[in-house]
Design a protein around this motif. Structure first.
Motif, PDB file in Angstrom:
ATOM      1  N   PRO A  93       0.805  -1.237   0.000  1.00 25.70           N
ATOM      2  CA  PRO A  93       0.000   0.000   0.000  1.00 25.70           C
ATOM      3  C   PRO A  93       0.830   1.277   0.000  1.00 25.70           C
ATOM      4  O   PRO A  93       0.362   2.318  -0.461  1.00 25.70           O
ATOM      5  CB  PRO A  93      -0.837  -0.119   1.291  1.00 25.70           C
ATOM      6  CG  PRO A  93      -0.076  -1.070   2.149  1.00 25.70           C
ATOM      7  CD  PRO A  93       0.579  -2.038   1.219  1.00 25.70           C
ATOM      8  N   TYR A  94       2.061   1.211   0.493  1.00 25.71           N
ATOM      9  CA  TYR A  94       2.894   2.412   0.518  1.00 25.71           C
ATOM     10  C   TYR A  94       3.219   2.892  -0.895  1.00 25.71           C
ATOM     11  O   TYR A  94       3.527   4.070  -1.103  1.00 25.71           O
ATOM     12  CB  TYR A  94       4.188   2.149   1.292  1.00 25.71           C
ATOM     13  CG  TYR A  94       3.963   1.417   2.601  1.00 25.71           C
ATOM     14  CD1 TYR A  94       2.993   1.856   3.501  1.00 25.71           C
ATOM     15  CD2 TYR A  94       4.695   0.280   2.930  1.00 25.71           C
ATOM     16  CE1 TYR A  94       2.764   1.180   4.688  1.00 25.71           C
ATOM     17  CE2 TYR A  94       4.476  -0.401   4.122  1.00 25.71           C
ATOM     18  CZ  TYR A  94       3.509   0.044   4.987  1.00 25.71           C
ATOM     19  OH  TYR A  94       3.285  -0.625   6.157  1.00 25.71           O
ATOM     20  N   THR A  95       3.137   1.981  -1.850  1.00 25.98           N
ATOM     21  CA  THR A  95       3.348   2.380  -3.247  1.00 25.98           C
ATOM     22  C   THR A  95       2.260   3.350  -3.677  1.00 25.98           C
ATOM     23  O   THR A  95       2.536   4.354  -4.349  1.00 25.98           O
ATOM     24  CB  THR A  95       3.332   1.149  -4.170  1.00 25.98           C
ATOM     25  OG1 THR A  95       4.209   0.159  -3.650  1.00 25.98           O
ATOM     26  CG2 THR A  95       3.748   1.518  -5.579  1.00 25.98           C
ATOM     27  N   LEU A  96       1.020   3.063  -3.302  1.00 26.51           N
ATOM     28  CA  LEU A  96      -0.081   3.970  -3.636  1.00 26.51           C
ATOM     29  C   LEU A  96       0.129   5.327  -2.987  1.00 26.51           C
ATOM     30  O   LEU A  96      -0.078   6.370  -3.618  1.00 26.51           O
ATOM     31  CB  LEU A  96      -1.415   3.372  -3.185  1.00 26.51           C
ATOM     32  CG  LEU A  96      -2.639   4.269  -3.385  1.00 26.51           C
ATOM     33  CD1 LEU A  96      -2.863   4.564  -4.860  1.00 26.51           C
ATOM     34  CD2 LEU A  96      -3.885   3.622  -2.781  1.00 26.51           C
ATOM     35  N   HIS A  97       0.556   5.329  -1.742  1.00 27.96           N
ATOM     36  CA  HIS A  97       0.820   6.607  -1.069  1.00 27.96           C
ATOM     37  C   HIS A  97       1.853   7.431  -1.839  1.00 27.96           C
ATOM     38  O   HIS A  97       1.694   8.643  -2.012  1.00 27.96           O
ATOM     39  CB  HIS A  97       1.333   6.353   0.357  1.00 27.96           C
ATOM     40  CG  HIS A  97       0.287   5.835   1.295  1.00 27.96           C
ATOM     41  ND1 HIS A  97       0.272   4.541   1.745  1.00 27.96           N
ATOM     42  CD2 HIS A  97      -0.781   6.439   1.871  1.00 27.96           C
ATOM     43  CE1 HIS A  97      -0.741   4.363   2.559  1.00 27.96           C
ATOM     44  NE2 HIS A  97      -1.406   5.496   2.660  1.00 27.96           N
ATOM     45  N   TRP A  98       2.898   6.754  -2.298  1.00 23.86           N
ATOM     46  CA  TRP A  98       3.939   7.506  -3.017  1.00 23.86           C
ATOM     47  C   TRP A  98       3.443   8.001  -4.370  1.00 23.86           C
ATOM     48  O   TRP A  98       3.727   9.140  -4.771  1.00 23.86           O
ATOM     49  CB  TRP A  98       5.192   6.648  -3.207  1.00 23.86           C
ATOM     50  CG  TRP A  98       6.234   7.370  -4.005  1.00 23.86           C
ATOM     51  CD1 TRP A  98       6.721   8.627  -3.787  1.00 23.86           C
ATOM     52  CD2 TRP A  98       6.902   6.878  -5.173  1.00 23.86           C
ATOM     53  NE1 TRP A  98       7.658   8.954  -4.751  1.00 23.86           N
ATOM     54  CE2 TRP A  98       7.788   7.892  -5.605  1.00 23.86           C
ATOM     55  CE3 TRP A  98       6.842   5.689  -5.878  1.00 23.86           C
ATOM     56  CZ2 TRP A  98       8.599   7.747  -6.725  1.00 23.86           C
ATOM     57  CZ3 TRP A  98       7.653   5.541  -6.991  1.00 23.86           C
ATOM     58  CH2 TRP A  98       8.518   6.565  -7.403  1.00 23.86           C
ATOM     59  N   PHE A  99       2.710   7.162  -5.099  1.00 24.69           N
ATOM     60  CA  PHE A  99       2.206   7.589  -6.398  1.00 24.69           C
ATOM     61  C   PHE A  99       1.307   8.819  -6.263  1.00 24.69           C
ATOM     62  O   PHE A  99       1.336   9.715  -7.116  1.00 24.69           O
ATOM     63  CB  PHE A  99       1.425   6.456  -7.070  1.00 24.69           C
ATOM     64  CG  PHE A  99       2.295   5.345  -7.609  1.00 24.69           C
ATOM     65  CD1 PHE A  99       3.662   5.496  -7.713  1.00 24.69           C
ATOM     66  CD2 PHE A  99       1.729   4.138  -8.013  1.00 24.69           C
ATOM     67  CE1 PHE A  99       4.467   4.477  -8.210  1.00 24.69           C
ATOM     68  CE2 PHE A  99       2.520   3.111  -8.510  1.00 24.69           C
ATOM     69  CZ  PHE A  99       3.892   3.275  -8.612  1.00 24.69           C
ATOM     70  N   VAL A 100       0.514   8.870  -5.208  1.00 30.15           N
ATOM     71  CA  VAL A 100      -0.348  10.042  -4.977  1.00 30.15           C
ATOM     72  C   VAL A 100       0.501  11.228  -4.524  1.00 30.15           C
ATOM     73  O   VAL A 100       0.307  12.359  -4.984  1.00 30.15           O
ATOM     74  CB  VAL A 100      -1.436   9.719  -3.938  1.00 30.15           C
ATOM     75  CG1 VAL A 100      -2.237  10.972  -3.590  1.00 30.15           C
ATOM     76  CG2 VAL A 100      -2.372   8.629  -4.465  1.00 30.15           C
ATOM     77  N   PHE A 126      -3.850  16.430  -1.920  1.00 34.80           N
ATOM     78  CA  PHE A 126      -3.071  16.893  -0.771  1.00 34.80           C
ATOM     79  C   PHE A 126      -3.830  16.641   0.523  1.00 34.80           C
ATOM     80  O   PHE A 126      -3.262  16.173   1.516  1.00 34.80           O
ATOM     81  CB  PHE A 126      -2.724  18.375  -0.885  1.00 34.80           C
ATOM     82  CG  PHE A 126      -2.010  18.898   0.347  1.00 34.80           C
ATOM     83  CD1 PHE A 126      -0.748  18.421   0.671  1.00 34.80           C
ATOM     84  CD2 PHE A 126      -2.609  19.828   1.170  1.00 34.80           C
ATOM     85  CE1 PHE A 126      -0.090  18.879   1.820  1.00 34.80           C
ATOM     86  CE2 PHE A 126      -1.962  20.284   2.313  1.00 34.80           C
ATOM     87  CZ  PHE A 126      -0.698  19.813   2.636  1.00 34.80           C
ATOM     88  N   ARG A 127      -5.113  16.917   0.515  1.00 35.99           N
ATOM     89  CA  ARG A 127      -5.909  16.675   1.729  1.00 35.99           C
ATOM     90  C   ARG A 127      -5.875  15.200   2.105  1.00 35.99           C
ATOM     91  O   ARG A 127      -5.721  14.838   3.269  1.00 35.99           O
ATOM     92  CB  ARG A 127      -7.351  17.128   1.513  1.00 35.99           C
ATOM     93  CG  ARG A 127      -8.211  16.913   2.749  1.00 35.99           C
ATOM     94  CD  ARG A 127      -9.684  17.082   2.504  1.00 35.99           C
ATOM     95  NE  ARG A 127     -10.438  16.608   3.662  1.00 35.99           N
ATOM     96  CZ  ARG A 127     -11.706  16.300   3.633  1.00 35.99           C
ATOM     97  NH1 ARG A 127     -12.392  16.386   2.526  1.00 35.99           N
ATOM     98  NH2 ARG A 127     -12.331  15.884   4.723  1.00 35.99           N
ATOM     99  N   ALA A 128      -6.023  14.337   1.106  1.00 34.84           N
ATOM    100  CA  ALA A 128      -6.017  12.898   1.377  1.00 34.84           C
ATOM    101  C   ALA A 128      -4.691  12.459   1.986  1.00 34.84           C
ATOM    102  O   ALA A 128      -4.656  11.665   2.933  1.00 34.84           O
ATOM    103  CB  ALA A 128      -6.302  12.123   0.097  1.00 34.84           C
ATOM    104  N   MET A 129      -3.584  12.968   1.446  1.00 37.63           N
ATOM    105  CA  MET A 129      -2.277  12.568   1.954  1.00 37.63           C
ATOM    106  C   MET A 129      -1.944  13.251   3.285  1.00 37.63           C
ATOM    107  O   MET A 129      -1.343  12.643   4.172  1.00 37.63           O
ATOM    108  CB  MET A 129      -1.192  12.875   0.932  1.00 37.63           C
ATOM    109  CG  MET A 129      -1.099  11.866  -0.203  1.00 37.63           C
ATOM    110  SD  MET A 129      -0.833  10.163   0.365  1.00 37.63           S
ATOM    111  CE  MET A 129       0.713  10.328   1.270  1.00 37.63           C
ATOM    112  N   ALA A 130      -2.312  14.507   3.427  1.00 32.78           N
ATOM    113  CA  ALA A 130      -1.977  15.236   4.646  1.00 32.78           C
ATOM    114  C   ALA A 130      -2.783  14.737   5.843  1.00 32.78           C
ATOM    115  O   ALA A 130      -2.229  14.551   6.938  1.00 32.78           O
ATOM    116  CB  ALA A 130      -2.213  16.729   4.443  1.00 32.78           C
TER     117      ALA A 130
END
Length: 218
Positions: A93-100, A126-130
């Motif tokens: 799942p960390y791959t998805l985090h990085w792609f976003v 940005f909101r989703a990641m932050a």
């Protein structure tokens, strides 16, 4: 993700084919697709970019970002409950985090966005990641000590964790630890930094202290 099964049938002769004729919607593929759109649009002059993105294309672009936002904001219903269905091609799942996250930094570092929808996508991602991706990444970090005794953080998922010895005893090999740590650290870095000039980054305003402490240890 933009092709139906019917379209796949008649396009196969031209060399375009969906693997196994199953139209899987993998969010990592969606993330890469809309990231590619953004890079292309930013490389064009504004008039060309506007002419390329008609209403349907803008809707696909925005809907792709909305899907990613929903997945990251509802991990218990997606990433945690059925990762085998959500992350078909990139199971970590960390791959998805990085792609976003890399898309967030691309749009946030741009001097000018040629289309209003690109600003919408920037804020959604940005909101989703932050608010969701960052806490998830920090919570998943594990503390370790190196050979020199210094403390560091690592991330890992599942590869090799179930390995056993010839005697049947548990002997995890931590097969994805290096990869998972690399993409997790880059996800945090790309979410919370901006590009001032080639090779020069600066922290975004409001960067959490936990992020600033975690990245050097990763």
């Amino acid at each position: 993700w933009m092709m139906s099964t019917e379209e796949c049938r008649w396009s196969t002769r031209g060399g375009v084919k969906i693997p196994f004729n199953v139209n899987n919607v993998d969010p990592t593929v969606v993330a890469n697709t809309i990231y590619g759109f953004s890079r292309l649009l930013l490389s064009m002059d504004p008039k060309t970019a506007v002419s390329l993105m008609d209403r349907e294309m803008q809707e696909l672009y925005r809907d792709g970002a909305a899907l990613l936002q929903w997945i990251l904001e509802n991990p218990n219903s997606t990433l945690h409950s059925r990762p085998d269905l959500v992350l078909v091609y990139y199971p970590v799942p960390y791959t998805l985090h990085w792609f976003v996250a890399r898309h967030v930094r691309l749009l946030s570092s741009a001097v000018r966005l040629p289309l209003g929808v690109m600003g919408e996508v920037r804020e959604m991602l940005f909101r989703a990641m932050a608010e969701y991706g960052t806490p998830a990444l920090l919570q998943a970090a594990q503390e370790s000590k190196g050979m020199s005794g210094s403390e560091y953080l690592h991330w890992e998922y599942f590869l090799g964790n179930g390995d056993t010895s010839f005697a049947g005893r548990s002997r995890p090999s931590h097969g994805d630890r290096v990869f998972s740590t690399a993409v997790a650290v880059n996800a945090l870095l790309d979410t919370w930094t901006l590009v001032d000039s080639p090779g020069v980054l600066r922290w975004r305003r409001g960067v959490p202290g936990a992020v600033q402490r975690a990245i050097p240890k990763g």
